[in-house]
Motif scaffolding. Structure first.
Motif, PDB file in Angstrom:
ATOM      1  N   VAL A   1       1.242  -1.487  -0.152  1.00 22.19           N
ATOM      2  CA  VAL A   1       0.011   0.194  -0.168  1.00 22.19           C
ATOM      3  C   VAL A   1       0.669   1.500   0.035  1.00 22.19           C
ATOM      4  CG1 VAL A   1      -1.214   1.496   1.231  1.00 22.19           C
ATOM      5  CG2 VAL A   1      -1.546  -0.965   1.124  1.00 22.19           C
ATOM      6  N   MET A   2       1.982   0.682   0.750  1.00 20.99           N
ATOM      7  CA  MET A   2       2.669   2.260   0.661  1.00 20.99           C
ATOM      8  C   MET A   2       3.338   2.233  -0.198  1.00 20.99           C
ATOM      9  SD  MET A   2       5.758   2.952   3.309  1.00 20.99           S
ATOM     10  CE  MET A   2       7.084   1.798   2.880  1.00 20.99           C
ATOM     11  N   ALA A   3       3.840   1.760  -1.183  1.00 15.75           N
ATOM     12  CA  ALA A   3       4.047   1.686  -2.751  1.00 15.75           C
ATOM     13  C   ALA A   3       3.675   2.403  -3.770  1.00 15.75           C
ATOM     14  CB  ALA A   3       4.977   0.657  -2.975  1.00 15.75           C
ATOM     15  N   LEU A   4       2.458   1.595  -3.810  1.00 13.76           N
ATOM     16  CA  LEU A   4       1.439   2.552  -4.669  1.00 13.76           C
ATOM     17  C   LEU A   4       1.099   3.879  -4.172  1.00 13.76           C
ATOM     18  CD1 LEU A   4      -1.110  -0.637  -4.633  1.00 13.76           C
ATOM     19  CD2 LEU A   4       0.888   0.520  -6.563  1.00 13.76           C
ATOM     20  N   PHE A   5       1.164   3.872  -3.278  1.00 14.50           N
ATOM     21  CA  PHE A   5       0.923   5.156  -2.498  1.00 14.50           C
ATOM     22  C   PHE A   5       2.065   6.299  -2.972  1.00 14.50           C
ATOM     23  CE2 PHE A   5      -3.188   4.516   0.189  1.00 14.50           C
ATOM     24  CZ  PHE A   5      -3.596   5.295  -0.483  1.00 14.50           C
ATOM     25  N   ALA A   6       3.248   5.499  -3.030  1.00 16.01           N
ATOM     26  CA  ALA A   6       4.351   6.747  -3.235  1.00 16.01           C
ATOM     27  C   ALA A   6       4.558   6.677  -4.799  1.00 16.01           C
ATOM     28  CB  ALA A   6       5.568   6.048  -2.227  1.00 16.01           C
ATOM     29  N   VAL A   7       4.096   5.736  -5.437  1.00 16.97           N
ATOM     30  CA  VAL A   7       3.570   5.861  -7.128  1.00 16.97           C
ATOM     31  C   VAL A   7       3.686   6.717  -7.724  1.00 16.97           C
ATOM     32  CG1 VAL A   7       3.675   4.373  -9.470  1.00 16.97           C
ATOM     33  CG2 VAL A   7       4.986   3.699  -7.316  1.00 16.97           C
ATOM     34  N   MET A   8       1.946   6.626  -7.189  1.00 15.86           N
ATOM     35  CA  MET A   8       1.020   8.064  -7.375  1.00 15.86           C
ATOM     36  C   MET A   8       1.334   9.195  -7.197  1.00 15.86           C
ATOM     37  SD  MET A   8      -2.514   5.990  -6.294  1.00 15.86           S
ATOM     38  CE  MET A   8      -2.848   6.421  -4.452  1.00 15.86           C
ATOM     39  N   GLU A   9       1.688   9.084  -5.431  1.00 15.32           N
ATOM     40  CA  GLU A   9       2.541  10.966  -5.113  1.00 15.32           C
ATOM     41  C   GLU A   9       4.348  11.241  -6.187  1.00 15.32           C
ATOM     42  OE1 GLU A   9       3.336  13.919  -3.145  1.00 15.32           O
ATOM     43  OE2 GLU A   9       1.724  12.939  -2.455  1.00 15.32           O
ATOM     44  N   MET A  10       4.651  10.081  -7.182  1.00 18.68           N
ATOM     45  CA  MET A  10       5.405  10.267  -8.078  1.00 18.68           C
ATOM     46  C   MET A  10       4.483  11.088  -9.465  1.00 18.68           C
ATOM     47  SD  MET A  10       8.606  10.960  -6.687  1.00 18.68           S
ATOM     48  CE  MET A  10       7.483  11.047  -4.849  1.00 18.68           C
ATOM     49  N   LEU A  11       3.493  10.263  -9.528  1.00 22.08           N
ATOM     50  CA  LEU A  11       3.394  10.074 -10.924  1.00 22.08           C
ATOM     51  C   LEU A  11       2.045  11.904 -10.530  1.00 22.08           C
ATOM     52  CD1 LEU A  11       1.596   7.277 -11.442  1.00 22.08           C
ATOM     53  CD2 LEU A  11       2.998   8.159 -12.441  1.00 22.08           C
ATOM     54  N   SER A  12       1.675  11.983  -9.678  1.00 22.09           N
ATOM     55  CA  SER A  12       0.794  13.075  -9.440  1.00 22.09           C
ATOM     56  C   SER A  12       1.903  14.769  -9.357  1.00 22.09           C
ATOM     57  CB  SER A  12      -0.231  12.762  -8.428  1.00 22.09           C
ATOM     58  OG  SER A  12       0.747  13.254  -7.104  1.00 22.09           O
ATOM     59  N   LEU A  13       3.095  14.687  -9.179  1.00 23.00           N
ATOM     60  CA  LEU A  13       3.714  15.508  -9.020  1.00 23.00           C
ATOM     61  C   LEU A  13       4.855  16.090 -10.570  1.00 23.00           C
ATOM     62  CD1 LEU A  13       5.996  17.269  -7.538  1.00 23.00           C
ATOM     63  CD2 LEU A  13       7.851  15.705  -7.135  1.00 23.00           C
ATOM     64  N   THR A  14       4.965  14.495 -10.634  1.00 22.76           N
ATOM     65  CA  THR A  14       5.572  14.762 -12.122  1.00 22.76           C
ATOM     66  C   THR A  14       4.300  15.167 -13.495  1.00 22.76           C
ATOM     67  OG1 THR A  14       6.395  12.687 -12.489  1.00 22.76           O
ATOM     68  CG2 THR A  14       5.834  13.488 -14.638  1.00 22.76           C
ATOM     69  N   THR A  15       2.795  15.005 -12.971  1.00 25.41           N
ATOM     70  CA  THR A  15       1.904  15.828 -13.647  1.00 25.41           C
ATOM     71  C   THR A  15       1.695  17.044 -13.342  1.00 25.41           C
ATOM     72  OG1 THR A  15      -0.117  13.527 -13.599  1.00 25.41           O
ATOM     73  CG2 THR A  15      -0.816  16.008 -14.222  1.00 25.41           C
TER      74      THR A  15
ATOM     75  N   LEU B   1       5.287  19.188 -12.346  1.00 26.26           N
ATOM     76  CA  LEU B   1       5.342  19.970 -13.274  1.00 26.26           C
ATOM     77  C   LEU B   1       5.526  19.927 -14.551  1.00 26.26           C
ATOM     78  CD1 LEU B   1       8.353  17.940 -11.769  1.00 26.26           C
ATOM     79  CD2 LEU B   1       7.596  20.584 -11.034  1.00 26.26           C
ATOM     80  N   ILE B   2       4.613  19.101 -15.693  1.00 27.19           N
ATOM     81  CA  ILE B   2       4.431  19.027 -16.821  1.00 27.19           C
ATOM     82  C   ILE B   2       3.123  19.890 -17.076  1.00 27.19           C
ATOM     83  CG2 ILE B   2       3.295  17.378 -18.939  1.00 27.19           C
ATOM     84  CD1 ILE B   2       5.762  15.219 -17.527  1.00 27.19           C
ATOM     85  N   THR B   3       2.116  20.027 -16.374  1.00 24.65           N
ATOM     86  CA  THR B   3       1.007  20.705 -16.840  1.00 24.65           C
ATOM     87  C   THR B   3       0.763  22.138 -16.136  1.00 24.65           C
ATOM     88  OG1 THR B   3      -0.653  20.155 -14.773  1.00 24.65           O
ATOM     89  CG2 THR B   3      -0.070  18.583 -17.345  1.00 24.65           C
ATOM     90  N   ALA B   4       1.145  22.172 -14.636  1.00 25.02           N
ATOM     91  CA  ALA B   4       0.542  22.741 -13.598  1.00 25.02           C
ATOM     92  C   ALA B   4      -0.405  23.424 -13.678  1.00 25.02           C
ATOM     93  CB  ALA B   4       1.325  24.196 -14.516  1.00 25.02           C
ATOM     94  N   ASN B   5      -1.457  21.850 -13.367  1.00 25.23           N
ATOM     95  CA  ASN B   5      -2.138  22.093 -12.893  1.00 25.23           C
ATOM     96  C   ASN B   5      -2.876  21.920 -11.118  1.00 25.23           C
ATOM     97  OD1 ASN B   5      -5.124  20.909 -12.908  1.00 25.23           O
ATOM     98  ND2 ASN B   5      -5.333  19.502 -14.945  1.00 25.23           N
ATOM     99  N   LEU B   6      -3.635  22.951 -10.868  1.00 25.89           N
ATOM    100  CA  LEU B   6      -4.183  22.859  -9.564  1.00 25.89           C
ATOM    101  C   LEU B   6      -4.707  21.510  -9.160  1.00 25.89           C
ATOM    102  CD1 LEU B   6      -5.289  26.802  -8.960  1.00 25.89           C
ATOM    103  CD2 LEU B   6      -3.041  25.958  -8.803  1.00 25.89           C
TER     104      LEU B   6
END
Length: 119
Positions: free
Chosen positions: A51-65, A67-72
């Motif tokens: 569970v922790m690893a999945l949340f960390a991956v989702m956190e990194m994906l949302s951070l990448t998103t 940085l790329i889109t600057a979406n609120l």
């Protein structure tokens, strides 16, 4: 009862048995029961790691998103995931350390069992 409280109570209980070291204690039975508890807590630890690893991956994906889109919305998602990830990391840290402590306790139980068998 929470898992954290359950583990803390069990560690206190098993350390009490080791401290008392009553003559006639069936250390073989104590060892078997202790191994069963370790298996339960290892399973709990594995589930929380996933569970922790999945949340960390989702956190990194949302951070990448973000940085790329600057979406609120990506920022809001990142903050919500971070709020959940931090307690998961803390709980997993507790589980990992507790299971490691139970391994050490198991070694003590085995030494008591061997001592009583050789007596």
């Amino acid at each position: 009862m929470t898992m954290k409280k359950q583990i803390q109570d069990y560690v206190k209980y098993i350390k009490g048995i080791l401290t008392e070291d009553r003559p006639g204690t069936d250390w073989k039975e104590v060892a078997v029961r202790h191994l069963i508890k370790i298996e339960f807590y290892q399973h709990e630890r594995m589930v929380h790691l996933i569970v922790m690893a999945l949340f960390a991956v989702m956190e990194m994906l949302s951070l990448t998103t973000l940085l790329i889109t600057a979406n609120l919305w990506a920022l809001a998602l990142m903050i919500m995931l971070l709020v959940l990830l931090v307690p998961y990391i803390g709980h997993y840290y507790f589980l990992e350390n507790s299971v490691q402590e139970l391994y050490l306790i198991y070694d003590v139980i085995l030494s008591r069992r061997d001592r009583d068998q050789n007596s």
